[in-house]
Design a protein around this motif. Sequence first.
Motif, PDB file in Angstrom:
ATOM      1  N   ASP A   1      -0.512   5.154  -3.972  1.00 14.31           N
ATOM      2  CA  ASP A   1      -0.359   4.905  -5.409  1.00 14.31           C
ATOM      3  C   ASP A   1      -0.590   3.428  -5.753  1.00 14.31           C
ATOM      4  OD1 ASP A   1       1.881   3.916  -4.154  1.00 14.31           O
ATOM      5  OD2 ASP A   1       3.312   4.725  -5.614  1.00 14.31           O
TER       6      ASP A   1
ATOM      7  N   LEU B   1      -2.730  -0.307  -6.338  1.00  9.95           N
ATOM      8  CA  LEU B   1      -3.793  -0.739  -7.235  1.00  9.95           C
ATOM      9  C   LEU B   1      -4.694  -1.762  -6.556  1.00  9.95           C
ATOM     10  CD1 LEU B   1      -2.037  -1.377 -10.689  1.00  9.95           C
ATOM     11  CD2 LEU B   1      -3.471   0.582 -10.041  1.00  9.95           C
TER      12      LEU B   1
ATOM     13  N   THR C   1      -0.480  -3.698  -3.963  1.00  9.50           N
ATOM     14  CA  THR C   1      -1.600  -4.228  -4.749  1.00  9.50           C
ATOM     15  C   THR C   1      -2.553  -4.981  -3.835  1.00  9.50           C
ATOM     16  OG1 THR C   1      -0.030  -4.634  -6.570  1.00  9.50           O
ATOM     17  CG2 THR C   1      -2.214  -5.617  -6.774  1.00  9.50           C
TER      18      THR C   1
ATOM     19  N   LYS D   1      -8.688   0.140   1.306  1.00 10.98           N
ATOM     20  CA  LYS D   1      -8.113   1.466   1.052  1.00 10.98           C
ATOM     21  C   LYS D   1      -7.089   1.832   2.130  1.00 10.98           C
ATOM     22  CE  LYS D   1      -9.145   6.202  -0.133  1.00 10.98           C
ATOM     23  NZ  LYS D   1     -10.112   7.298  -0.198  1.00 10.98           N
TER      24      LYS D   1
ATOM     25  N   LYS E   1      -7.707   2.617  -8.174  1.00  9.89           N
ATOM     26  CA  LYS E   1      -6.688   3.136  -7.257  1.00  9.89           C
ATOM     27  C   LYS E   1      -7.383   4.020  -6.220  1.00  9.89           C
ATOM     28  CE  LYS E   1      -5.481   7.131 -10.143  1.00  9.89           C
ATOM     29  NZ  LYS E   1      -4.402   7.831 -10.864  1.00  9.89           N
TER      30      LYS E   1
END
Length: 198
Positions: free
Chosen positions: A126, A128, A99, A120, A193
């Motif tokens: 996967d 968040l 996260t 990123k 995401k």
Amino acid sequence: MRYNLASYVYEPINTLLEKPTGIRKARRELIGKAYGKVIELGVGTGLNLPLYREDVEVIGIDVSEGMLKKAERKKSPAKVKLLRGDARSLPFPDESFDTAVSTFFLCVVPEKERVLSEIKRVLKPDGLLLTMECSPTRNPVFWNFLRGLSSLTSKITGTDFRIDIGELLRRNGFEVIEEKNLVNGAVRILVAKPSPEP
């Protein structure tokens, strides 16, 4: 540095404004979505730290020593480590975090595209990105006021209501999966995401 000076007024102003506007409740709900290993960009005075669950591990990054000193005093159920660092060049390997959290950071920080590229890079595929940011409102009267205000605040604190963070995320490799407006659209909450690589 302006962020060190801002550390003295940031929290009192936020405390005054957040409860009546619903931002405090939304902040709590957003931070509740964080899981696993978390990086918080622009952790500031640590307003989010008491809101994390005990089952997460948080690394908070900020460029301001003054902000970090105040954040160190916050108690949190989570395991927290605070580091001085620049979000434009994060000192972590690729895919290190489950996260990423940004509350009123992306609307302030310079070189936003570079920051998003770094977020990123360090997020798992996967993972968040949880954000709460200033936003251009669709109310024309309020928008004219905020646009004028932004010409001043963008020079003093970096805060700019003129940038659509949702659109910025989409242009920089993220898929927005949840979106909510507060304060007549002047604050936007987004859950995103990383978009799959083409």
